[in-house]
Design an enzyme around this catalytic site. Sequence first.
Site, mmCIF file in Angstrom:
data_model
loop_
_atom_site.group_PDB
_atom_site.id
_atom_site.type_symbol
_atom_site.label_atom_id
_atom_site.label_comp_id
_atom_site.label_asym_id
_atom_site.label_seq_id
_atom_site.Cartn_x
_atom_site.Cartn_y
_atom_site.Cartn_z
ATOM 1 N N SER A 81 -7.134 45.777 11.384
ATOM 2 C CA SER A 81 -7.763 45.768 12.699
ATOM 3 C C SER A 81 -9.267 45.481 12.547
ATOM 4 O O SER A 81 -9.624 44.473 11.936
ATOM 5 C CB SER A 81 -7.486 47.102 13.390
ATOM 6 N N ARG B 221 -9.680 56.435 25.390
ATOM 7 C CA ARG B 221 -8.747 56.541 24.275
ATOM 8 C C ARG B 221 -7.301 56.361 24.727
ATOM 9 O O ARG B 221 -6.498 55.715 24.051
ATOM 10 C CB ARG B 221 -8.921 57.902 23.593
ATOM 11 N N ASP C 34 2.999 43.655 17.163
ATOM 12 C CA ASP C 34 1.579 43.915 17.433
ATOM 13 C C ASP C 34 1.107 42.969 18.535
ATOM 14 O O ASP C 34 0.986 41.762 18.315
ATOM 15 C CB ASP C 34 0.780 43.678 16.137
ATOM 16 N N HIS D 48 0.666 47.559 16.737
ATOM 17 C CA HIS D 48 -0.565 47.384 15.970
ATOM 18 C C HIS D 48 -0.760 48.501 14.951
ATOM 19 O O HIS D 48 -1.222 48.266 13.832
ATOM 20 C CB HIS D 48 -1.747 47.340 16.947
ATOM 21 N N ASP D 49 -0.423 49.720 15.325
ATOM 22 C CA ASP D 49 -0.626 50.872 14.441
ATOM 23 C C ASP D 49 0.207 50.825 13.165
ATOM 24 O O ASP D 49 0.030 51.680 12.290
ATOM 25 C CB ASP D 49 -0.314 52.184 15.182
#
Lengths: 383, 383
Positions: free
Chosen positions: B151, B221, B317, B350-351
């Site tokens: 990232s 967040r 992602d 993505h994580d």
Amino acid sequence: MNPEDLQGRIVHFPASQPLQMDAGPIIAPLTIAYQTYGELNNARSNAILLCHALTGDQHAANVHPTTGKPGWWQTMVGPGKPIDTDRYFVICSNVVGGCMGTTGPMSINPATGKSYGLDLPVVTIRDMVRAQAMLIDYLGIDQLFCVAGGSMGGMQVLQWVASYPERVFAAMPIATAARHSSQNIAFGEVGRQSVMADPDWRGGRYLDFGVRPQKGLAVARMAAHITYLSEDVLQHKFGRKYQDREKPTFSFDADFQIESYLRHQGSTFVERFDANSYLYMTRAMDYFDLAADYGGVLANAFRGAKTRFCVTSFTSDWLFPTVNSRAVVHALNASGASVSFVEIETDRGHDAFLLNVPELFATSRGFLEAAARARGIAVRTAA
Amino acid sequence: MNPEDLQGRIVHFPASQPLQMDAGPIIAPLTIAYQTYGELNNARSNAILLCHALTGDQHAANVHPTTGKPGWWQTMVGPGKPIDTDRYFVICSNVVGGCMGTTGPMSINPATGKSYGLDLPVVTIRDMVRAQAMLIDYLGIDQLFCVAGGSMGGMQVLQWVASYPERVFAAMPIATAARHSSQNIAFGEVGRQSVMADPDWRGGRYLDFGVRPQKGLAVARMAAHITYLSEDVLQHKFGRKYQDREKPTFSFDADFQIESYLRHQGSTFVERFDANSYLYMTRAMDYFDLAADYGGVLANAFRGAKTRFCVTSFTSDWLFPTVNSRAVVHALNASGASVSFVEIETDRGHDAFLLNVPELFATSRGFLEAAARARGIAVRTAA
């Protein structure tokens, strides 16, 4: 269109005709604000009900009285347009929980003499449809020729057929789903938390204090707005272009055009929309799960309905991707319903249902013409 | 690991060694907080620099001193793990603009004696890398064996090769891009506006007032967290499941598990992260456009570099979709670089770069082993 129409039509139901809510309580008295376009024929067979989306209202096909901009479906609805007001009698009402005249959190709670705020029961899609049915009764219409809408409007279309199958001849759910996905609930929750984080929200009682949680609502709108567009259209329209210059300013100003665009979306939205209504609308979508009311089998929601369906989705819609529409189509097929399904290739994302998309117009026009022939609706001769 | 290591190592550069910023000003004095794992070999040839992502820090492979949880890359880094601390000397520093010890908006501005707040110049990815190069100099390392990160960390990896090609033997950019997309800038702006909308932000000077914009940061967040996961994983993990019950409560409480999960993500995040740092980190990513520094031709950023690359992306992602990695690979091919590219099939979004994804471990291990042989790094014998 005369100025009176711009204010919208209003029906006040007496307290003896309450709206029963899924959450338990009733709303009484109930007010519904609506607009109509075109004329009801003698057979009362040419009525089309439009169901609006999250931040829409009854002003589908006239200049919006607050913003001065075209109605939300003026691309689709009007004389000679796919939903042809020379031919059909078109009705659009502000949903329950809304903020444009129908009973919602801004309305006066008869129990307190103050605005409802969060004392209004949580509204469901079925509640919205139940209220619309009261309006349709009031207008003396037994069966709607068609119910049409996109996004949250499409949820109402599906609910209409499930709740009142004999009252819907044709149905056009667009860019919608039979239930809100986990990701969509997540986005809804972000929007609500953003509103509630604004100290001017004051537990929902901001009207009593003469303030409004505009900053929180603007951020909610900004986040939601991203989900209405596709990544491709953002890249094509804005890319990484700077505002009025070639180079970055190295600041937290709206340096990129996309930032300026989003801030504008946020700031104009709060001028026309109520923050508590935003909570109610997102919550109604979250709770929508049509199959859950029918033993978990979506086909059972449509069992026995003779309604003919035209289901439409858009390839670049990632908020209500085509897989949602396919699930509806599979259920309709399983229930033996008549259904046509069109996935339209476009880069315009979820908002495509509101935009100038010729394939959508052609699909809708063709479907309605065939349905009108089947329903025996004559073409009106010019006056 | 002794308690001293948990506090992290610190290097204070004298004011005579300032950090030159892309925005123009310098930072002097500069402090960098970092962690190391394993031992530097005699040839000083086995150092791997890890670059952390948006909300990461130097605590890559030790228990985090604030949260008590494993470091952000403890799945990947440690004895016998793909980034094997029995074999490599692993360095991870908190980036400039961060909030875990390296100079950032919480640090004291020597010009005022108060925290910088927004007086810190806007930080770029290149600034972060420039500071890391100062740390690598300080540690007496000429050439890094590898620079790795996902990232925003992957952006730093790409920038490292562009800025210091002779100092990077191998590079592992994961789930990243050579520039932030319009959609990603849009999400960044939503997060910043959410922080700035919180009245406790106080124009960035909240530390002077003993308050923190926790609500705004939590909403930021929450919105960002949705983008780190895939729709599929949300549907599988949370679906439409209610909290501790079978039926809806018809309220604005966290009725759905996904809501509770997101609120938890927001509330725990604000305990460990500084709101102004969040602004700086997102802004650094927005401004990242590596090709723009090289006449718009990404290949030119890598021209002449002898670095060997392993580029990795994940199928689900949607924040940094594979198309971004492909663009990097195409540029590397055009520049004549040595590159392998792996797109890993996973639903974890993505994580995935932070999670237990065996294909990522196998890919990384294989790439590093081949590179170590080419670099002549001996396998350490057990002590």
